[in-house]
Design a protein around this motif. Structure first.
Motif, PDB file in Angstrom:
ATOM      1  N   GLU A 127       0.826  -1.209   0.000  1.00 38.03           N
ATOM      2  CA  GLU A 127       0.000   0.000   0.000  1.00 38.03           C
ATOM      3  C   GLU A 127       0.863   1.263   0.000  1.00 38.03           C
ATOM      4  N   ILE A 153      -1.658   2.074   8.577  1.00 44.34           N
ATOM      5  CA  ILE A 153      -1.948   3.157   7.625  1.00 44.34           C
ATOM      6  C   ILE A 153      -0.978   4.320   7.844  1.00 44.34           C
ATOM      7  N   ASP A 160      -6.136   0.243  -0.415  1.00 45.52           N
ATOM      8  CA  ASP A 160      -6.311  -0.276   0.938  1.00 45.52           C
ATOM      9  C   ASP A 160      -6.875  -1.703   0.887  1.00 45.52           C
ATOM     10  N   LYS A 206      -5.624  -9.737  -0.388  1.00 46.29           N
ATOM     11  CA  LYS A 206      -5.621  -8.550  -1.239  1.00 46.29           C
ATOM     12  C   LYS A 206      -5.608  -8.936  -2.723  1.00 46.29           C
ATOM     13  N   ASP A 258      -7.669   4.615  -2.033  1.00 43.03           N
ATOM     14  CA  ASP A 258      -6.340   4.949  -1.526  1.00 43.03           C
ATOM     15  C   ASP A 258      -6.460   5.416  -0.071  1.00 43.03           C
ATOM     16  N   ASN A 259      -5.881   4.630   0.830  1.00 47.47           N
ATOM     17  CA  ASN A 259      -6.102   4.951   2.246  1.00 47.47           C
ATOM     18  C   ASN A 259      -5.342   6.201   2.694  1.00 47.47           C
ATOM     19  N   THR A 287      -7.454   8.994   4.378  1.00 50.71           N
ATOM     20  CA  THR A 287      -7.214   9.366   5.771  1.00 50.71           C
ATOM     21  C   THR A 287      -6.731  10.808   5.863  1.00 50.71           C
TER      22      THR A 287
END
Lengths: 148, 362
Positions: free
Chosen positions: B51, B72, B200, B283, B319-320, B324
């Motif tokens: 990621e 994350i 993610d 994943k 897209d984390n 975030t």
């Protein structure tokens, strides 16, 4: 020329894949080092790794990997290139030096002192994993089938 | 609206000092080394590499340590570091047919060349906590068998021979790169695969699961799942030929999906593709299912309005770090914004109160 290129490809790949610190350690033990001039001082960067859709189709960008590269020249004029996975400047420099030395009179000594052990270590590492994987291969057998 | 304010420096410094102390935890307990995280928390390391979109196990392990295990946050650190690296170039596409497989299974064929190799899997474990791990103790070496080198061809190749599955013909169109050009729609498959490869895991899993539950159902089988090492080659301009620049572990999933045919395509099996850095089969399978759902248009399928068919919805929210970043920014001072909202609500209440009084009077 082709076989020279194939040989060089082989050793450059072997050097790139070596575990961090190994090339420098082997080089130090072998006392083969020579004074060098940097054409490109060790530099950390990234390479975008590509895959192919469906394994065989159109390429796409999978993500980057860290790579360190170095180019140097020996007093005799041989130019060595080193590209190693990861972020070790020392390894990139050592790989470039090995590449340069492999083009000259010390090639056999370098092969014996550095490339041969690296190759043996990598082969052992790969075989150990392959042998563990092989032990987890399923051996199917049919138990009972049919009505009676 | 943002307004610069002063006065928090001491509080911020002290907060960071306390963060460092909390990160260290109880000093009676030995400190974790980065190498321990790399070796013993390897699947977390793999997730951060996937990621974070940078294959470097040592850096990913360091990021996990720094982030106190918040994956994350660790991905964020890797993404930030990645932007500081000069890009040397792009590799040749990796050849997954040539993978040294740790694991290779197919849910569609029992007997296949190369065999079903389970590898170091959690499958078939009982999911009972193993209290032996809480005690000290060495692990005995895993059994090994002499392995005759045997090619492990892709499973989809067998179906291809009968013409029952769509092909993935080689093509050398240079792919778009969302780290260089902002993501724009419509996004072609190469761009979608790049976005999904770094997406993610939880989001991708949720979207894939939605297709299994009936939102754009596409009847996926795991045609093949393989995990192992592949070498990476790159053309070096100074040399004039390609050399191997390293070896990475990847997980690849090819889904095989039922397909009744469409206006443009005959009935056949279709394919979804997942490829992820590291060992990450959840994943990779999720990616393959979502990739297949997003292909509805090129396969001439109906858009049934399912979230997993909506490229913009999937890619813009996968897209984390983007997610975030935007989500967490609302906790930062918005005093002036809020002040104007407060004024507005007071004004509306005054007006509503005034009209209530007027109605009561009438």
């Amino acid at each position: 020329m082709m076989s020279d290129e194939a040989g060089r490809k082989d050793w450059m790949g072997l050097l790139a894949r070596a575990k961090p610190g190994r090339i420098a350690a082997l080089l130090e033990g072998a006392e083969l080092a020579e004074p060098v001039t940097y054409l490109r001082a060790p530099e950390i960067g990234s390479v975008m790794v590509r895959g192919r859709a469906g394994g065989t189709g159109a390429p796409f960008n999978l993500g980057e990997m860290s790579v360190t590269r170095c180019t140097l020249k020996l007093a005799g004029g041989a130019v060595g290139h080193g590209h190693v996975q990861g972020r070790s400047r020392g390894d990139a420099e050592a790989a470039a030096l090995v590449d340069a030395l492999m083009q000259g009179a010390k090639a056999e000594a370098v092969r014996a002192a550095i490339l041969a052990p690296l190759h043996a270590e990598e082969t052992a590492r790969r075989q150990a994993r392959a042998a563990r994987a092989a032990a987890t291969k399923v051996e199917f057998f049919t138990m009972t089938r049919g009505e009676d | 609206m943002y307004v610069a304010v002063k006065g928090g420096e001491r509080a911020i410094d002290n907060a960071h000092a306390w963060l460092a102390e909390e990160r260290r935890g109880d000093r009676e307990v030995a400190e974790l080394e980065v190498a321990q995280i790399r070796e013993q928390m390897s699947l977390a390391v793999h997730r951060v590499m996937a990621e974070g979109s940078l294959y470097d196990p040592d850096l990913a392990a360091l990021a996990i340590k720094q982030a106190r295990g918040d994956l994350i946050e660790a991905v964020f650190l890797i993404r930030a570091y990645r932007t500081t690296l000069p890009r040397f170039g792009a590799s040749e596409p990796i050849d997954t047919a040539d993978m040294a497989c740790d694991r290779r299974i197919s849910a569609t064929f029992k007997d296949l060349p190369g065999g079903q190799v389970l590898g170091p899997t959690f499958d078939y474990t009982h999911r009972l906590l193993d209290f032996k791990l809480a005690a000290e103790g060495e692990v005995p070496p895993a059994p090994s068998t002499d392995a005759p080198a045997e090619p492990v061809p892709h499973v989809t190749g067998f179906l291809n021979r009968e013409g029952l599955i769509e092909e993935a013909p080689a093509d050398d169109t240079p792919p778009p790169d969302l780290t260089r050009e902002p993501l724009e729609f419509p996004a072609d498959r190469a761009l979608r695969l790049q976005a999904l490869a770094r997406a993610d895991e939880g989001f991708t899993l949720g979207m894939a699961y939605s297709t299994q539950r009936g939102y754009a159902r596409n009847h996926a089988f795991v045609g093949e799942l393989r995990i192992g090492a592949v070498t990476v080659e790159m053309e070096i301009p100074e040399l004039g030929f390609a050399i191997e620049i390293g070896e990475i572990t990847v997980t690849e999933c090819e889904s095989v999906n039922q397909f009744k045919g469409s206006k443009t395509e005959p009935p056949q099996f279709t394919r979804g593709y997942g490829l992820v850095f590291g060992q990450s089969e959840r994943k990779a399978i999720s990616m393959a299912l979502v990739d297949r759902a997003l292909r509805w248009e090129e396969l001439g399928e109906d858009n049934v309005g399912a979230p997993a068919q909506d490229t913009e919805f999937v890619l813009a929210h996968a897209d984390n770090i983007q997610a975030t970043g935007f989500l967490e920014h609302i906790k930062l001072p918005h005093y002036v914004d809020f002040q104007s909202e407060l004024e507005l609500v007071r004004k509306l209440r005054r007006e509503a109160g005034a009209s209530d009084m007027k109605e009561a009077a009438e």
